[in-house]
Scaffold this motif. Structure first.
Motif, PDB file in Angstrom:
ATOM      1  N   PHE A   1       0.368  -0.863   0.053  1.00 32.81           N
ATOM      2  CA  PHE A   1      -0.603  -0.189   0.071  1.00 32.81           C
ATOM      3  C   PHE A   1       0.878   1.846  -0.234  1.00 32.81           C
ATOM      4  N   LYS A   2       2.137   1.519   0.763  1.00 36.32           N
ATOM      5  CA  LYS A   2       2.249   2.577   0.865  1.00 36.32           C
ATOM      6  C   LYS A   2       3.602   2.412  -0.341  1.00 36.32           C
ATOM      7  N   ARG A   3       4.050   1.780  -1.268  1.00 35.47           N
ATOM      8  CA  ARG A   3       4.513   1.501  -2.459  1.00 35.47           C
ATOM      9  C   ARG A   3       3.822   2.370  -3.384  1.00 35.47           C
ATOM     10  N   ALA A   4       2.131   1.534  -3.614  1.00 39.30           N
ATOM     11  CA  ALA A   4       1.186   2.274  -4.528  1.00 39.30           C
ATOM     12  C   ALA A   4       1.241   4.445  -3.957  1.00 39.30           C
ATOM     13  N   LYS A   5       1.187   3.939  -2.518  1.00 40.88           N
ATOM     14  CA  LYS A   5       0.984   5.297  -2.459  1.00 40.88           C
ATOM     15  C   LYS A   5       2.198   6.569  -2.774  1.00 40.88           C
ATOM     16  N   ILE A   6       3.108   6.407  -3.148  1.00 38.47           N
ATOM     17  CA  ILE A   6       4.331   6.106  -3.542  1.00 38.47           C
ATOM     18  C   ILE A   6       4.024   6.653  -4.983  1.00 38.47           C
ATOM     19  N   ALA A   7       3.718   5.752  -5.438  1.00 36.68           N
ATOM     20  CA  ALA A   7       3.445   6.284  -7.078  1.00 36.68           C
ATOM     21  C   ALA A   7       2.443   7.016  -7.245  1.00 36.68           C
ATOM     22  N   TYR A   8       1.591   7.067  -6.122  1.00 31.52           N
ATOM     23  CA  TYR A   8       0.360   8.240  -6.365  1.00 31.52           C
ATOM     24  C   TYR A   8       0.856   9.618  -6.167  1.00 31.52           C
ATOM     25  N   TYR A   9       1.851   9.141  -5.371  1.00 32.00           N
ATOM     26  CA  TYR A   9       1.866  10.757  -5.008  1.00 32.00           C
ATOM     27  C   TYR A   9       3.248  11.250  -6.377  1.00 32.00           C
ATOM     28  N   LYS A  10       4.058  10.325  -6.789  1.00 33.02           N
ATOM     29  CA  LYS A  10       4.862  11.252  -8.326  1.00 33.02           C
ATOM     30  C   LYS A  10       3.558  10.940  -9.464  1.00 33.02           C
ATOM     31  N   GLY A  11       2.426  10.923  -9.605  1.00 37.10           N
ATOM     32  CA  GLY A  11       1.769  10.732 -10.427  1.00 37.10           C
ATOM     33  C   GLY A  11       1.227   9.921 -11.136  1.00 37.10           C
ATOM     34  N   ASP A  12       2.281   8.627 -11.067  1.00 34.73           N
ATOM     35  CA  ASP A  12       1.145   7.376 -11.219  1.00 34.73           C
ATOM     36  C   ASP A  12       0.201   6.919 -11.251  1.00 34.73           C
ATOM     37  N   PHE A  13      -0.881   7.313 -11.943  1.00 36.57           N
ATOM     38  CA  PHE A  13      -2.033   7.060 -11.383  1.00 36.57           C
ATOM     39  C   PHE A  13      -2.526   5.323 -11.836  1.00 36.57           C
ATOM     40  N   THR A  14      -2.062   5.000 -12.999  1.00 35.74           N
ATOM     41  CA  THR A  14      -2.743   3.579 -13.826  1.00 35.74           C
ATOM     42  C   THR A  14      -2.237   2.567 -12.537  1.00 35.74           C
ATOM     43  N   TRP A  15      -1.053   2.415 -13.047  1.00 41.60           N
ATOM     44  CA  TRP A  15      -0.301   1.972 -11.812  1.00 41.60           C
ATOM     45  C   TRP A  15      -0.075   1.678 -10.819  1.00 41.60           C
ATOM     46  N   ALA A  16      -0.964   2.848  -9.376  1.00 45.59           N
ATOM     47  CA  ALA A  16      -1.095   3.328  -8.139  1.00 45.59           C
ATOM     48  C   ALA A  16      -2.288   2.273  -8.149  1.00 45.59           C
ATOM     49  N   GLN A  17      -3.125   2.586  -9.160  1.00 47.19           N
ATOM     50  CA  GLN A  17      -4.527   2.130  -9.456  1.00 47.19           C
ATOM     51  C   GLN A  17      -4.408   1.127  -9.245  1.00 47.19           C
ATOM     52  N   ALA A  18      -3.823  -0.620 -10.106  1.00 48.82           N
ATOM     53  CA  ALA A  18      -4.086  -1.945 -10.342  1.00 48.82           C
ATOM     54  C   ALA A  18      -2.919  -1.957  -8.714  1.00 48.82           C
ATOM     55  N   GLN A  19      -2.651  -1.532  -8.069  1.00 46.74           N
ATOM     56  CA  GLN A  19      -1.449  -2.358  -6.460  1.00 46.74           C
ATOM     57  C   GLN A  19      -3.070  -1.685  -5.477  1.00 46.74           C
ATOM     58  N   LEU A  20      -3.686  -0.941  -5.976  1.00 46.35           N
ATOM     59  CA  LEU A  20      -4.849  -0.473  -5.098  1.00 46.35           C
ATOM     60  C   LEU A  20      -5.753  -1.603  -5.371  1.00 46.35           C
ATOM     61  N   ASP A  21      -6.327  -2.038  -6.305  1.00 45.96           N
ATOM     62  CA  ASP A  21      -7.288  -3.079  -6.622  1.00 45.96           C
ATOM     63  C   ASP A  21      -7.042  -4.484  -6.231  1.00 45.96           C
ATOM     64  N   VAL A  22      -5.839  -4.618  -6.368  1.00 46.51           N
ATOM     65  CA  VAL A  22      -5.279  -6.236  -5.191  1.00 46.51           C
ATOM     66  C   VAL A  22      -5.153  -5.827  -3.681  1.00 46.51           C
ATOM     67  N   LEU A  23      -5.358  -5.001  -3.675  1.00 43.72           N
ATOM     68  CA  LEU A  23      -4.833  -4.463  -1.757  1.00 43.72           C
ATOM     69  C   LEU A  23      -6.493  -4.119  -1.447  1.00 43.72           C
ATOM     70  N   LYS A  24      -7.751  -4.092  -2.876  1.00 46.29           N
ATOM     71  CA  LYS A  24      -8.850  -4.249  -1.692  1.00 46.29           C
ATOM     72  C   LYS A  24      -9.056  -5.923  -1.119  1.00 46.29           C
ATOM     73  N   ALA A  25      -9.047  -6.889  -1.739  1.00 39.19           N
ATOM     74  CA  ALA A  25      -9.167  -7.710  -1.189  1.00 39.19           C
ATOM     75  C   ALA A  25      -7.605  -8.655  -0.244  1.00 39.19           C
ATOM     76  N   SER A  26      -7.283  -7.471   0.291  1.00 35.19           N
ATOM     77  CA  SER A  26      -6.119  -7.658   1.510  1.00 35.19           C
ATOM     78  C   SER A  26      -6.824  -8.248   2.876  1.00 35.19           C
ATOM     79  N   THR A  27      -6.669  -8.668   2.940  1.00 34.70           N
ATOM     80  CA  THR A  27      -6.666  -9.711   4.834  1.00 34.70           C
ATOM     81  C   THR A  27      -7.316  -8.858   5.513  1.00 34.70           C
ATOM     82  N   SER A  28      -6.042  -7.787   6.341  1.00 33.47           N
ATOM     83  CA  SER A  28      -6.411  -6.159   6.861  1.00 33.47           C
ATOM     84  C   SER A  28      -7.641  -5.109   6.704  1.00 33.47           C
TER      85      SER A  28
END
Length: 198
Positions: A85-112
């Motif tokens: 999640f923190k890596r996806a947030k860095i992608a978001y900070y850097k403006g790489d929204f497509t990559w961030a979105q892909a990572q976040l979609d995976v994390l939506k199913a996270s156990t936490s």
């Protein structure tokens, strides 16, 4: 000793984020991470703390490196999800929204649940506001301001938020910006401005 590692890690966080003593915080974590008796999970916690401090100080690449190490070592563990999640947030900070979105979609199913909820919030922010029109600039500026907010550069963050409100008057991001400004004024103990933003 190995029983007080998490306490020391929290102390380093306190020094960095509340006392603005980044050098001491980094030194503390450097000493802990080279301990021969350190447990792998405790080491991962310290690496995430270290990466957070690197991001706070503007060393984005070092932060990415440490988050990546934890994610690789704990793929199916909540701490690995936190690092992802923190890596996806860095992608978001850097403006790489497509990559961030892909990572976040995976994390939506996270156990936490906490990570899943945070991933969903950021994912919705991106999907609701990115590529709505031909101009990416408002989202890029919002992401930049969010990084400044994380780095506790509150005045710069407010200026960036205000520039979005001025240049892109009436943009859908306005409510997000006012809420973020509320959080900044709260952090600065400026109750009057906080209430105004709400």
């Amino acid at each position: 000793n190995r029983y007080s590692i998490l306490l020391v890690s929290n102390y380093a966080h306190f020094k960095a984020f509340y006392l603005n003593d980044l050098i001491s915080a980094i030194d503390i974590l450097d000493d802990v991470m080279i301990m021969s008796t350190i447990d792998k999970l405790d080491l991962a916690e310290c690496k995430i703390q270290y990466a957070d401090i690197m991001l706070l100080s503007g060393n984005i690449w070092d932060a990415l490196l440490f988050y990546s190490q934890v994610e690789k070592d704990f793929k199916e563990n909540p701490i690995g999800h936190t690092a992802k999640f923190k890596r996806a947030k860095i992608a978001y900070y850097k403006g790489d929204f497509t990559w961030a979105q892909a990572q976040l979609d995976v994390l939506k199913a996270s156990t936490s649940k906490l990570i899943s909820n945070d991933a969903m919030d950021l994912s919705l922010l991106i999907s609701d506001n990115y590529n709505l029109d031909t101009i990416d600039q408002p989202m890029m500026q919002l992401a930049r301001a969010d990084l400044l907010f994380f780095q506790q550069k509150y005045d710069e963050a407010i200026l960036t938020f205000d520039s979005i409100l001025t240049i892109f008057n009436g943009h859908d991001l306005s409510d997000e910006i006012y809420f973020r400004k509320y959080k900044i004024f709260s952090a600065k103990n400026d109750t009057e401005s906080s209430v105004k933003m709400l």
